[in-house]
Design a protein around this motif. Structure first.
Motif, short mmCIF file in Angstrom:
data_model
loop_
_atom_site.label_atom_id
_atom_site.label_comp_id
_atom_site.label_asym_id
_atom_site.label_seq_id
_atom_site.Cartn_x
_atom_site.Cartn_y
_atom_site.Cartn_z
N GLY A 109 8.36 -1.37 -5.68
CA GLY A 109 9.36 -1.10 -4.64
C GLY A 109 9.60 0.48 -4.83
N SER A 110 8.63 0.97 -5.77
CA SER A 110 9.14 2.34 -6.23
C SER A 110 8.70 3.45 -5.01
CB SER A 110 8.47 2.87 -7.51
OG SER A 110 7.16 2.94 -7.34
N GLY A 111 7.82 3.15 -4.20
CA GLY A 111 7.47 4.10 -3.13
C GLY A 111 6.67 5.37 -4.01
N ILE A 112 6.61 6.20 -3.23
CA ILE A 112 5.81 7.46 -3.77
C ILE A 112 6.69 8.59 -3.35
CG2 ILE A 112 3.84 9.02 -3.46
CD1 ILE A 112 2.38 6.46 -2.11
N ARG A 113 7.11 9.37 -4.47
CA ARG A 113 8.11 10.44 -4.58
C ARG A 113 8.08 11.53 -3.29
NH1 ARG A 113 11.70 12.18 -8.46
NH2 ARG A 113 12.11 14.46 -8.26
N LYS A 114 9.07 11.37 -2.84
CA LYS A 114 9.17 12.57 -1.54
C LYS A 114 8.30 12.32 -0.46
CE LYS A 114 11.85 16.06 -3.40
NZ LYS A 114 12.58 17.30 -2.83
N MET A 115 7.54 11.16 -0.46
CA MET A 115 7.02 10.76 0.70
C MET A 115 7.14 9.54 1.36
SD MET A 115 3.06 11.80 0.40
CE MET A 115 2.51 10.62 1.61
N ILE A 116 7.16 8.26 0.45
CA ILE A 116 7.39 7.00 0.89
C ILE A 116 8.85 6.50 0.32
CG2 ILE A 116 6.48 4.59 0.83
CD1 ILE A 116 4.66 6.42 2.33
N PRO A 117 9.67 6.14 0.85
CA PRO A 117 11.00 5.76 0.14
C PRO A 117 10.85 4.79 -0.73
CG PRO A 117 11.09 5.20 2.30
CD PRO A 117 9.79 6.14 2.26
N THR A 118 11.60 4.79 -1.90
CA THR A 118 11.57 3.72 -2.61
C THR A 118 12.71 2.54 -2.05
OG1 THR A 118 12.92 3.01 -4.68
CG2 THR A 118 12.99 5.19 -4.36
N LEU A 119 12.16 1.38 -2.53
CA LEU A 119 12.98 0.39 -1.54
C LEU A 119 13.94 -0.18 -2.82
CD1 LEU A 119 10.54 -1.44 0.67
CD2 LEU A 119 12.16 0.51 1.12
N ALA A 120 13.56 0.30 -4.22
CA ALA A 120 14.58 -0.48 -5.40
C ALA A 120 15.53 0.53 -5.52
CB ALA A 120 13.70 -0.42 -6.60
N ASN A 121 16.92 0.03 -5.65
CA ASN A 121 17.92 0.74 -6.01
C ASN A 121 18.34 2.09 -4.76
OD1 ASN A 121 20.16 1.93 -7.44
ND2 ASN A 121 18.57 3.22 -8.95
N ASN A 122 18.19 1.42 -3.69
CA ASN A 122 18.36 2.21 -2.41
C ASN A 122 19.51 1.59 -1.81
OD1 ASN A 122 18.21 2.87 0.25
ND2 ASN A 122 15.96 3.36 0.30
N PRO A 123 20.61 2.31 -1.66
CA PRO A 123 21.93 1.80 -1.15
C PRO A 123 21.97 1.08 0.24
CG PRO A 123 22.12 4.13 -1.61
CD PRO A 123 21.05 3.81 -2.22
N GLN A 124 20.87 1.86 1.14
CA GLN A 124 20.78 1.04 2.21
C GLN A 124 20.17 -0.23 2.41
OE1 GLN A 124 21.81 1.11 5.62
NE2 GLN A 124 20.58 3.00 6.53
N MET A 125 19.19 -0.40 1.43
CA MET A 125 18.68 -1.94 1.11
C MET A 125 19.67 -2.71 0.55
SD MET A 125 15.53 -1.36 1.99
CE MET A 125 14.96 -2.95 1.55
N ALA A 173 0.86 -1.18 -0.04
CA ALA A 173 -0.20 0.11 0.02
C ALA A 173 0.92 1.07 0.02
CB ALA A 173 -0.88 0.06 1.28
N CYS A 174 1.96 1.40 0.60
CA CYS A 174 2.89 2.45 0.75
C CYS A 174 4.02 2.29 -0.19
CB CYS A 174 3.60 2.63 2.11
SG CYS A 174 2.05 3.03 3.49
N HIS A 175 4.85 1.19 -0.30
CA HIS A 175 6.02 0.94 -1.08
C HIS A 175 5.84 0.72 -2.35
CE1 HIS A 175 8.92 2.16 2.15
NE2 HIS A 175 8.15 1.18 3.09
N VAL A 176 4.77 0.26 -2.78
CA VAL A 176 4.09 0.13 -4.19
C VAL A 176 4.74 -1.39 -4.59
CG1 VAL A 176 3.79 1.05 -6.51
CG2 VAL A 176 3.95 2.38 -4.47
N SER A 177 4.16 -2.17 -5.40
CA SER A 177 4.50 -3.56 -5.68
C SER A 177 5.81 -3.55 -6.47
CB SER A 177 3.41 -4.16 -6.81
OG SER A 177 3.57 -3.39 -7.71
#
Ligand code: HEC
Ligand code: HEC
Ligand code: HEC
Length: 436
Positions: A336-352, A330-334
């Motif tokens: 993993g893209s998230g919602i710009r500037k609100m919910i972080p993307t989990l794809a291509n994210n160095p911390q992940m 619901a938040c991070h989207v199927s």
């Protein structure tokens, strides 16, 4: 034979005694060394400008982060820092004469901030004087002018609560000798003014290495400069241009936006970095933020190799996907893209992709309020899942998110989740739904 042994014993004894005398001399020298002040405080209108500059230096250095306790008065100390050796409380640095630094001269202030010697002897490196040593004379003098405008607050702080032998401040002379580079910042001649300014901000007032460089056994910085570090249950990621776990795919604007607002098109800050953004980096001028970005981009990339992702057919991945679809979609989207500037993307994210999943465990178990900044005043929150998901579903969903959409990182195990639950004092699983 007996004679030779006795002679060897005497020689050894003499070496120990000489060593002890040398060490005592070093301690005395260090404690009483004077630091001539090249610059004097201004007066009149020039003083007002100096105070303003000093306030900015205090922002750059984030003095308030450690010297203001939660709910306490500004700079009155008592903030608790957990270290490898036990807890240390920060000092009262307001001008109260009995419990603060009201009787200090600029030289004494300099001795504490740039050289690591305070009212009770050597300071612990929890006070980042090893970074502040880089401060220019100008910035140090301006900072002192500003500190002198802060209202005095009476607040007695316990000066030392570490267990023996770590409570012995004189031992820190040896630490300084081995690990402290007591030298003002020197620009590198063949680098641009912007990159030099960035290096100054990162290594000096910004003390970024305090969290982003891993520590050696003595608690000093390791040689893996800015390649990631772990502190109090958080992982501060690699800041070099490594394309997988570092800032390799971030452009200058991405870094500036993260430091100014706490968010960018890839991620949002949490934990200690949110505090750093809210108290310090959001106040930096755009020129200074660009300088930091250019400097970080100019560093050699760390050499970590990208691991192969866990196969999609792995059981953890199959179960993890189900958990993701029911709890996180619901938040991070199927994708993993998230919602710009609100919910972080989990794809291509160095911390992940970081080998150490501490920060991710922290956020998933305990939830997190996103950064609140002038540039992003309505941050979204991440709910806590400790009570909602079991010690087998949490590792599955984390392994899944760390190995989907181009991510690749070591799986998270049930054991890691159980340990993090205990260390972070997170809630226990309340039972309830469990995907298998
Ligand atoms: C990361 C946390 C941290 C930050 C940031 C920090 N300090 Fe400290 N500071 C401490 C701690 C902890 C102590 C006490 C250390 C000890 O007891 O050995 C301390 C001690 C001091 C002292 C010595 C006081 C005394 O009575 O001996 C001064 C002065 C001081 N800090 C000033 C500053 C200033 C100015 C800044 C910003 C430029 C700053 N500190 C930033 C943690 C911090
Ligand atoms: C008190 C510790 C601390 C200090 C000081 C600190 N950081 Fe961080 N930083 C962290 C942590 C922890 C994270 C991870 C936050 C997260 O996962 O949301 C982080 C994340 C970041 C990120 C995002 C990296 C990514 O891959 O998501 C950047 C960029 C960054 N810090 C830059 C800096 C700079 C530049 C400085 C110095 C001006 C600095 N930090 C000082 C702890 C710190
Ligand atoms: C209600 C919306 C919401 C839901 C549901 C949600 N998240 Fe989040 N998540 C967020 C927000 C907002 C943040 C940013 C928090 C911050 O900046 O501190 C975040 C941050 C994260 C981060 C840290 C990313 C980083 O760059 O440091 C991870 C990992 C994460 N979420 C995983 C999950 C997982 C796994 C689930 C499902 C079990 C989930 N989230 C469910 C909103 C949500």
């Amino acid at each position: 034979m007996a004679k030779t042994l006795r002679r060897a014993g005497l020689t050894l004894g003499a070496i120990v005694v000489m060593g002890a005398i040398g060490y005592t001399a070093l301690v005395q020298y260090g404690l009483h060394k004077s630091y001539p002040q090249a610059l004097q405080p201004e007066s009149g209108a020039a003083l007002q400008d100096q105070i303003k500059r000093g306030e900015y230096v205090a922002r750059l250095s984030d003095c308030t982060a450690c010297h203001t306790a939660q709910g306490g008065q500004a700079f009155a100390g008592g903030y608790r820092l957990e270290t490898l050796f036990g807890a240390i409380l920060s000092s009262n640095i307001t001008l109260d004469k009995e419990t603060g630094i009201g009787n200090w001269t600029q030289e004494q202030f300099d001795r504490a901030v740039r050289h690591g010697v305070g009212s009770h002897g050597y300071l612990y490196a929890a006070m980042p004087y090893n970074a502040y040593a880089k401060l220019t004379d100008r910035d140090l003098t301006d900072l002192w002018a500003y500190i002198r405008t802060i209202p005095a607050v009476k607040n007695e702080v316990v000066k030392n609560q570490l267990p023996f032998p770590f409570n012995q401040r004189w031992t820190l002379a040896g630490w300084n000798l081995m690990l402290f580079d007591d030298a003002v910042f020197k620009p590198t001649l063949n680098k641009s003014a912007e990159i030099n300014r960035g290096a100054y901000l990162v290594d000096g007032p910004g003390h970024c290495a305090a969290c982003h460089t891993s520590k050696n056994l003595l608690g000093g910085d390791s040689n893996s400069y800015l390649q990631g570090g772990t502190l109090e249950g958080w992982h501060a990621p690699d800041l070099t241009p490594n394309p997988h776990v570092g800032l390799g795919s971030w452009n200058q604007g991405d870094i500036v936006s993260y430091l100014k607002s706490g968010t960018n098109r890839f991620t949002a800050s949490s934990g200690p970095m949110t505090e750093a953004v809210e108290n310090s980096t959001q106040y930096m001028t755009d020129d200074d933020l660009r300088a930091i970005a250019s400097y970080l981009q100019s560093l050699p990339a760390s050499s970590g190799v990208q691991p192969a992702p866990v196969a999609a057919s792995d059981t953890a991945m199959i179960v993890g996907k189900k958990v993701y679809e029911s709890q996180c979609n619901a938040c991070h989207v199927s994708n993993g893209s998230g919602i710009r500037k609100m919910i972080p993307t989990l794809a291509n994210n160095p911390q992940m992709n970081s080998a150490d999943p501490s920060s991710l465990l922290n956020v998933v178990l305990k939830g997190s309020q996103g950064p609140l900044t002038h540039a992003n005043p309505t941050a979204a929150g991440m709910p806590d899942f400790a009570w909602k998901l079991s010690d087998s579903n949490i590792p599955d969903v984390m392994t899944y998110t760390r190995n989907s959409w181009g991510n690749a990182a070591a799986p998270v195990t049930s054991d890691m989740v159980a340990k993090a639950r205990a260390n972070l004092q997170a809630k226990s699983w309340a039972g309830g739904s469990q995907s298998q």
